[in-house]
Every structure is written in structure tokens, then in C-alpha cells.
Enzyme design. Sequence first.
Site, PDB file in Angstrom:
ATOM      1  N   HIS A  48       0.829  -1.221   0.000  1.00 59.71           N
ATOM      2  CA  HIS A  48       0.000   0.000   0.000  1.00 59.71           C
ATOM      3  C   HIS A  48       0.859   1.265   0.000  1.00 59.71           C
ATOM      4  O   HIS A  48       0.699   2.148   0.858  1.00 59.71           O
ATOM      5  CB  HIS A  48      -0.955   0.004   1.191  1.00 59.71           C
ATOM      6  CG  HIS A  48      -2.090  -0.963   1.055  1.00 59.71           C
ATOM      7  ND1 HIS A  48      -3.256  -0.657   0.398  1.00 59.71           N
ATOM      8  CD2 HIS A  48      -2.219  -2.245   1.484  1.00 59.71           C
ATOM      9  CE1 HIS A  48      -4.073  -1.703   0.433  1.00 59.71           C
ATOM     10  NE2 HIS A  48      -3.461  -2.682   1.070  1.00 59.71           N
TER      11      HIS A  48
ATOM     12  N   ASP B 247      -1.585  -5.234  -4.391  1.00 61.18           N
ATOM     13  CA  ASP B 247      -1.748  -3.966  -3.660  1.00 61.18           C
ATOM     14  C   ASP B 247      -0.398  -3.356  -3.302  1.00 61.18           C
ATOM     15  O   ASP B 247      -0.168  -2.932  -2.163  1.00 61.18           O
ATOM     16  CB  ASP B 247      -2.597  -4.166  -2.397  1.00 61.18           C
ATOM     17  CG  ASP B 247      -4.089  -4.158  -2.697  1.00 61.18           C
ATOM     18  OD1 ASP B 247      -4.457  -3.916  -3.855  1.00 61.18           O
ATOM     19  OD2 ASP B 247      -4.884  -4.415  -1.778  1.00 61.18           O
TER      20      ASP B 247
ATOM     21  N   ASN C  47      -6.658  -5.328  -5.720  1.00 61.08           N
ATOM     22  CA  ASN C  47      -7.875  -4.572  -5.996  1.00 61.08           C
ATOM     23  C   ASN C  47      -7.643  -3.067  -5.947  1.00 61.08           C
ATOM     24  O   ASN C  47      -8.444  -2.303  -6.485  1.00 61.08           O
ATOM     25  CB  ASN C  47      -8.975  -4.957  -5.003  1.00 61.08           C
ATOM     26  CG  ASN C  47      -8.582  -4.666  -3.566  1.00 61.08           C
ATOM     27  OD1 ASN C  47      -7.499  -5.042  -3.119  1.00 61.08           O
ATOM     28  ND2 ASN C  47      -9.439  -3.998  -2.819  1.00 61.08           N
ATOM     29  N   HIS C  48      -6.549  -2.619  -5.330  1.00 59.63           N
ATOM     30  CA  HIS C  48      -6.261  -1.181  -5.284  1.00 59.63           C
ATOM     31  C   HIS C  48      -5.516  -0.708  -6.524  1.00 59.63           C
ATOM     32  O   HIS C  48      -5.719   0.428  -6.961  1.00 59.63           O
ATOM     33  CB  HIS C  48      -5.439  -0.845  -4.037  1.00 59.63           C
ATOM     34  CG  HIS C  48      -6.238  -0.782  -2.780  1.00 59.63           C
ATOM     35  ND1 HIS C  48      -6.602   0.402  -2.178  1.00 59.63           N
ATOM     36  CD2 HIS C  48      -6.767  -1.763  -2.006  1.00 59.63           C
ATOM     37  CE1 HIS C  48      -7.314   0.154  -1.084  1.00 59.63           C
ATOM     38  NE2 HIS C  48      -7.416  -1.157  -0.958  1.00 59.63           N
TER      39      HIS C  48
ATOM     40  N   HIS D 198      -4.477  -9.746   0.030  1.00 60.66           N
ATOM     41  CA  HIS D 198      -5.688  -8.961   0.256  1.00 60.66           C
ATOM     42  C   HIS D 198      -6.135  -8.951   1.716  1.00 60.66           C
ATOM     43  O   HIS D 198      -6.672  -7.952   2.188  1.00 60.66           O
ATOM     44  CB  HIS D 198      -6.839  -9.446  -0.632  1.00 60.66           C
ATOM     45  CG  HIS D 198      -8.087  -8.619  -0.485  1.00 60.66           C
ATOM     46  ND1 HIS D 198      -8.133  -7.282  -0.810  1.00 60.66           N
ATOM     47  CD2 HIS D 198      -9.326  -8.932  -0.044  1.00 60.66           C
ATOM     48  CE1 HIS D 198      -9.349  -6.815  -0.588  1.00 60.66           C
ATOM     49  NE2 HIS D 198     -10.084  -7.788  -0.111  1.00 60.66           N
TER      50      HIS D 198
ATOM     51  N   HIS E 182      -5.439  -8.438   5.474  1.00 61.25           N
ATOM     52  CA  HIS E 182      -4.391  -7.682   6.157  1.00 61.25           C
ATOM     53  C   HIS E 182      -3.940  -8.302   7.472  1.00 61.25           C
ATOM     54  O   HIS E 182      -2.914  -7.909   8.007  1.00 61.25           O
ATOM     55  CB  HIS E 182      -4.866  -6.248   6.405  1.00 61.25           C
ATOM     56  CG  HIS E 182      -4.828  -5.402   5.172  1.00 61.25           C
ATOM     57  ND1 HIS E 182      -4.775  -4.027   5.219  1.00 61.25           N
ATOM     58  CD2 HIS E 182      -4.824  -5.735   3.856  1.00 61.25           C
ATOM     59  CE1 HIS E 182      -4.750  -3.548   3.983  1.00 61.25           C
ATOM     60  NE2 HIS E 182      -4.785  -4.570   3.139  1.00 61.25           N
TER      61      HIS E 182
END
Length: 720
Positions: A19, A57, A124-125, A250, A252
Site C-alpha cells: 500500500h 496492492d 484490488n487497489h 488482500h 491484512h
Amino acid sequence: MSREDFSDTLRVLVATDCHLGYMEKDEIRRHDSFKAFEEICSIAEEKQVDFLLLGGDLFHENKPSRTTLVKAIEILRRHCLNDKPVQFQVVSDQTVNFQNAFGQVNYEDPHFNVGLPVFSIHGNHDDPAGVDNLSAIDILSACNLVNYFGKMVLGGSGVGQITLYPILMKKGSTTVALYGLGNIRDERLNRMFQTPHAVQWMRPEVQEGCDVSDWFNILVLHQNRVKSNPKNAISEHFLPRFLDFIVWGHEHECLIDPQEVSGMGFHITQPGSSVATSLIDGESKPKHVLLLEIKGNQYRPTKIPLTSVRPFEYTEIVLKDESDIDPNDQNSILEHLDKVVRNLIEKASKKAVNRSEIKLPLVRIKVDYSGFMTINPQRFGQKYVGKVANPQDILIFSKASKKGRSEANIDDSERLRPEELNQQNIEALVAESNLKMEILPVNDLDVALHNFVNKDDKLAFYSCVQYNLQETRGKLAKDSDAKKFEEDDLILKVGECLEERLKDRSTRPTGSSQFLSTGLTSENLTKGSSGIANASFSDDEDTTQMSGLAPPTRGRRGSSTANTTRGRAKAPTRGRGRGKASSAMKQTTLDSSLGFRQSQRSASAAASAAFKSASTIGEDDVDSPSSEEVEPEDFNKPDSSSEDDESTKGKGRKRPATTKRGRGRGSGTSKRGRKNESSSSLNRLLSSKDDDEDEDDEDREKKLNKSQPRVTRNYGALRR
């Protein structure tokens, strides 16, 4: 480990959900994601791994900022580009594994010295989007810093069909087949796994001295694993039994220790995120990465803690269980919560590994206030500014569920995630409205809305309209000559085209829309619009507001041109552009863009007359009346008005004007009245009949020629 064992052992460092760019606007937490990723790359260098494996991600935003991209590239350059030799080989078809312009693993490029290869799927991000189906990881792949794999091309009919090709790696006697599956919407992938032959797995071919069973099969995926709603998650039992090891992204929560799935024969590791993005209990557990050593069909996992992660303390309290709190006394509640926060801060400071770099901790308290009064969380957190990293959201209040509605009694189908539930409601509302649209399918609007909200695609709706207009134009052009259509026939034909396109869309996957464009620029708009043959004209109002490419104009000339364009909006003629860029703008309405004309003769005549009168009015609208109101003998009379003389003298001088910006200088008459007179006279010109067009054109040309000296004087005053 001996040198012989080292030459046959493939060493992989596994991490997921970095992230990068999370909370980049926060002054305290903006560097957390980059420090964690820097530590991961440092561990990979220190442990001398063969490659770094990322489970999706990598970026927090679908369109990461330039700051985030630059920092990510800097980290990868520091740790990945060096002279260290790569000890393994990729023996599969690399053009199939890496679907980019180069089609090969990055360390085989002779122009780059890659010492630490990085393999990554998307999450997905940072999933791919747009016409070219590109993601932020494609940027790193084009820079030859990351080997991007697992991008699926959804084909077939219905839910679609995907084929997973493994990356075949070989180091000594160890052979590994690495499968990658980038993020796909959970509901759709769930249906695909339950549809026969929708998901196909390609196995390595039998070679001399290497059987299919000799390959160690690894799968990397990025999907929901929570069992709250089976339709919105992927079950481990959907996966094939020939797999040996699965890296699950995905989720966390850090569950780094591999767990065996009963009856399936493979193990699953869930490394979790390297930075806390949601302040829940699962994120408060220590963060780790996994060192995976593979030799033959055996593997050895080693979990490595991350020390650069910001400490996070989480607790839950029930106010009614605390004996020292008075339900009617707010001060007693505040004192108790203050005590809990201070204890959590002290607990976090004791866990600090390096005292010289103690970070402000994250603190989250979930408070069950059933039967008690609440307090303002932001006001409560003000006293902890400089003591915690999240003073604005330390407290989160909740109430106990009603009697008879315990978690044990809640059916799995009712446990919808809030974000999924809201997304379903939005789609349902759009579908239930039953819009009677003639060109835009509702499904395309759903996809455009999703990309506009979730992926910050500001041109999603514009791209949707442009794509559907071009598709409709193409189908109409193939059927017959567009000029032979009447207006009623055109509407019916458009409806038939929409039905045909809806049938075509029903046979294609819902996620394969081609109209989405996240990278539209002025250059792309110009290229795309120029490809429409003989079907466009300048639409000053719509295109200027939509793309913002038309340059501003000076004085009354530009405004009068815009007025004449609005006055001719009903006539299907070419409009006047305001600047050079306006020639590339195309109107988004169907009738005008197709070039249908009810009367070509009257339209062309009206267009020429309107163009001449518009130029005259636009240049002479300061103090000269319209061409219809002026008699021929008036042009021969001298100007006896002192007001006109003064205005004429004022125009000859270049001195600061007292009038408004963009207006004519020195004129004492009402500009608004002049503007209305010119526009009304233009409307009367455009409404003339075909039988007297020739006579009107001759008279009008004479008047314009006679008024030319007056126009020249005013034009020079306006241009300055």
C-alpha cells in the site's frame, strides 16, 4: 547450508499489501508505507534471496501520485539494480508470462543489471483499467524494475473464461511452477470457479528427466478469504489439488505460518499488510514477511518480523462492565477512557525495539456504550495531539446487538460487508430506475460510475458517451447511406442498434467494456475525434465545459461569436470555433455528429449568410446596429452625434479604459442591449425562406460592403 545445497535451493521472500502512498497527505504517517517497503527490500538483499514475490496492492491508489511513483522507483532502483548474478532461469514461454512490449523477464535484458528480480501481481487497489487495460504496476514493468504477471484477459461468454499459465523456474535440480492470479471481482471469480471449464490451469509439459510431479507448484492470488459471505469470497476448496503452496493476499491480518487445508494437500500462508490501513484488531498483530526456501518438493518457511512498522494498540471495552463508571456522569467516563489510552501508549513504548526511533503509536479503542452517554471523539483526541499518531479517531463507539441476534445465530448470507452492500444498492438503484435511453446501455453507466468513484477516473462518463456514440455511428454507417435517413427513421434505427449492442454485450463478460479511459488527454481527444469522418462540427458550449481545451478570447469578438453559435444551434451547420483547439472538438449528440441535414441547400445558404453576418456583428457590435436595421442611405451620412465623436476619439487612443473587461472601449451605450439586438437580428436572418434567399444575400452583401469602413475603425479599437 553447504554450497551444494545453496545451488539447488530456491530462496524467495514473500510480502503482500504494501500500500505505497497510504496517508501520504498526513504529516505523521505519510512515510510509513515507504519505510516498510524499504525494509522488505533490505531484508531481501540481506538474506540473498533469488527473487522478491509480492502478492498485490503494491500501491494504495489506482492512480498513485507522482510523489508515490518516484519514491517507489527510487527504492526499487537502490535495491534491485546491481551486479549480483541471478542464480535461476525462466524456462517457460516468457511472451505468454509477461504480457508487455518486451515479453521477457527483466534480468535477461542486456541493458540492465538486475540483481534482485521482483515478481508481482496486481490487487484490488492497483488493478488495471482503461482502454489499454494498464495499471500502476505496468509503469514499473515498463521501467524494467518489476516482472508483472497474473494479468488475466477475460474472454468467452457469460461470466468469462481465464487460463493460468505458470512461470517455470529452474535452479539446479529444483523446479518451480509459479502461478499468478491478479484480483478479479470476488462475486464474478466465485461464479467462474463454479462454472465448468471457466478456469483452466496449464501444467508443465513432460520433459526428459523431469516429470510433471517434480514441479513445486505455487499460486499467488489476491482475493477475499473471509467466510462471512461465501459469494463474496473464494473458498480454498475451489483451488486444484496439484498445488503445493499458496500465497494469499488482500487479507491484512498477518497469519504468516503456513496452514494445511484439510483434504486438499496444500498449505496457505497469509503474510498480511506491511502497513496498518484499517484500525481493527487483526491489524494490531505484529507484521512479518516470509522467507521461503524450496528444494525439490520440500520447503522451509521462516518468518521475519518487520521493525519499521508503526506500533498499533487495539482494545475493546464495555462501559457497563466497569464498576467505577457512573452512567449519568460524563466526567467519570472521560477519566476511565483517559486511563485506558495512557496504558496503551505506555504499552506501545515498551515494545519499541530501537529507543532512538520511537514512533508515535496508533491507538484504537472500541467502546460499547449501551446504557451510557457518548462523548465527542475528536474533542477527546485533542489532548493526545503529539502523543499518538491518530488523535482524531482514537475512539469508536458501538452498541451491543439486540437480544436474540447473537453472532452465532446470524446466517452467513446476512453478513454482508458494508462496502459490498452499498455497492449492490447503487447498482440496484440504477437498474430499477429503468431508464429509457436510446444510446447508452445501463451496464456501461454502472461501470463508468464504478471507475469514477472508486478509481478517480474523472473522464469515465465522457469516455462512456464517446465510445457508445462511435459504436452507434459505425453500425449506422454500415447499414446504409446516412444522408437518406429521415429523422423518424433515424430514431428507429438507433433503437435497433441499441438492441443489437445489448445482445452483443450479453454474450461478453461484464468487465470487458472497452470505453473506459483513465488517461485521456487533449492529444488523445484530438486523435480520437479526428477519426470520425465528415461527421463533426465545433460545439463551443459542450466541448469547452467537458474538456477545457478551447482557449479564452479577447474582447467582444469572442462573446459575439459564441452568441451567434447559440443562435444557430438549431441549424445543422458548422459552427465557428473559438481557437485552434476547437477544431478537434466533436459534438456528442448523435444527429449533428452523423451529419444529417433536413435541407442541404437551405442549410448551406443559411450557414454562409450567418457566417458573414456574425463576423460583421462580432466586429461592429460596439456602437453600430445590426445589418437589417440600417438603411443604405444611413451609411453615407456623417456621424453628427457628439457621443459618437467622443467614442471615435477614444478608440484612436491607447489609454486605460474605464469600461468592463472584454467590452468595447469608449462606448456610452448599453452593451447588453446591443448584444440582444445583434442576436435577435441574426435569428431573423436564419429564419428566412429559400425562395427569397438569393435576393436577401445580394442586399446583405451590399450593406456589408458599404459598412466596411466603419467596421475597420471599430475592429482596430477592439484589437488594440
